[in-house]
Design an enzyme around this catalytic site. Structure first.
Site, PDB file in Angstrom:
ATOM      1  CE1 TYR A   1      -5.339  14.239  -6.930  1.00 53.56           C
ATOM      2  CE2 TYR A   1      -7.519  14.953  -7.647  1.00 53.56           C
ATOM      3  CZ  TYR A   1      -6.723  14.127  -6.875  1.00 53.56           C
ATOM      4  OH  TYR A   1      -7.299  13.186  -6.045  1.00 53.56           O
TER       5      TYR A   1
ATOM      6  CB  ILE B   1      -0.921   0.030   1.248  1.00 51.29           C
ATOM      7  CG1 ILE B   1      -1.760  -1.239   1.305  1.00 51.29           C
ATOM      8  CG2 ILE B   1      -1.815   1.270   1.227  1.00 51.29           C
ATOM      9  CD1 ILE B   1      -2.610  -1.362   2.569  1.00 51.29           C
TER      10      ILE B   1
ATOM     11  CE  LYS C   1      -5.470  10.789  -8.016  1.00 48.89           C
ATOM     12  NZ  LYS C   1      -4.822   9.678  -7.307  1.00 48.89           N
TER      13      LYS C   1
ATOM     14  CB  THR D   1      -7.463  12.876   3.995  1.00 52.11           C
ATOM     15  OG1 THR D   1      -7.657  13.441   2.694  1.00 52.11           O
ATOM     16  CG2 THR D   1      -8.113  11.511   4.072  1.00 52.11           C
TER      17      THR D   1
END
Ligand SMILES: NC(=O)c1ccc[n+]([C@@H]2O[C@H](COP(=O)([O-])OP(=O)(O)OC[C@H]3O[C@@H](n4cnc5c(N)ncnc54)[C@H](OP(=O)(O)O)[C@@H]3O)[C@@H](O)[C@H]2O)c1
Length: 242
Positions: free
Chosen positions: A146, A6, A150, A183
């Site tokens: 970004y 991970i 993605k 987050t």
């Protein structure tokens, strides 16, 4: 044993996912990020800075163990950055390199090494889960690097899945959009300037209205997909699908 690699396991979604998986004694986790924040018998940390490509090239092999007794091996490309929010034409050139290195180049190198190492392993379930974003399919001003990174991750995943099907290896590849997670990445988004990101107030409202989901809750969704891949509508999928 089930072996999970991970990236970005030091905080946010990656940490919540690693901690949830470690609750099952059949699971071992290798975490990869700059900082190490998990101490556990079945956890190993590999320090890597994805923005230092020369360092990554030199040390990438250290991520991969033989995992000889593995019944399941999963790579979760979760580490990601949004970088400095701002319009194309007003950004530093290094910004694009930084976001692509962390969000695309190193994940692609990890996929490459994972497949080289494990694609032909028999009697073992093999899976790659790339953590993508809805931003890969919908443009947002101020987020060009970004969004583009993605979108690249989505296509990388689709192509790799197609290739694995042609090779008949049984490897499953997903590009999973995790939804809005509470987050540090969201903190950074809320702090941006409205002149550089016109929807900033909407994102401040998401937080104020409790629309952000905890990393622990999203981690459970990722685990659901890893346990039951048929939940996904396709290679490019969303936690909202299940
Ligand atoms: N938060 C959201 O609402 C949201 C929405 C859609 C998609 N996502 C995606 O979900 C994933 C996880 O995001 P998050 O919200 O959990 O982010 P986060 O809390 O900011 O955590 C990012 C993780 O990536 C690691 N990382 C950052 N820069 C790195 C570098 N240079 N080298 C190696 N590791 C690095 C960090 O570890 P170190 O700092 O220790 O290196 C950290 O563990 C990302 O791919 C993100 O794009 C998030």
């Amino acid at each position: 044993m089930n072996n999970y690699i991970i990236t970005g396991a030091s905080r946010g979604l990656g940490k919540a996912l690693a901690e949830a998986l470690l609750e099952d004694e059949q699971n071992c986790v290798v975490g990869v990020s700059r900082n190490s924040t998990i101490t556990h018998d079945r956890y190993r940390h590999q320090q890597l800075d994805f923005s230092d490509i020369a360092g990554v090239e030199h040390n990438l092999h250290k991520v991969f163990s033989p995992f000889d007794d593995a019944q399941k091996i999963v790579l979760v490309n979760n580490a990601g950055v949004i970088g400095e929010i701002g319009y194309v034409g007003q950004s530093k050139n290094e910004h694009f390199e930084f976001v692509f290195d962390v969000n695309v180049i190193v994940p692609a190198m990890l996929m490459n090494m994972f497949l080289q190492s494990f694609q032909h392993r028999q009697n073992c379930e093999k899976m790659i889960v790339n953590i993508s974003s809805g931003a890969g399919q919908r443009a947002k001003d101020g987020w060009a690097a970004y969004c583009a990174s993605k979108a690249a991750l989505d296509m990388l995943s689709q192509t790799a899945q197609l290739e694995q099907e042609q090779l008949g290896t049984g490897v499953r590849v997903f590009s999973l959009s995790p939804g809005l997670i509470d987050t540090e990445m969201q903190e950074q988004i809320r702090e941006s300037d409205a002149a550089q990101f016109s929807s900033v107030q909407q994102f401040r409202d998401y937080k104020a209205n409790g629309a952000l989901v905890s990393p622990e809750e999203v981690a459970q969704k990722v685990i659901q997909l890893m346990e039951k891949p048929s939940l996904a509508r396709g290679v490019v999928c969303s936690v909202r699908d299940f």
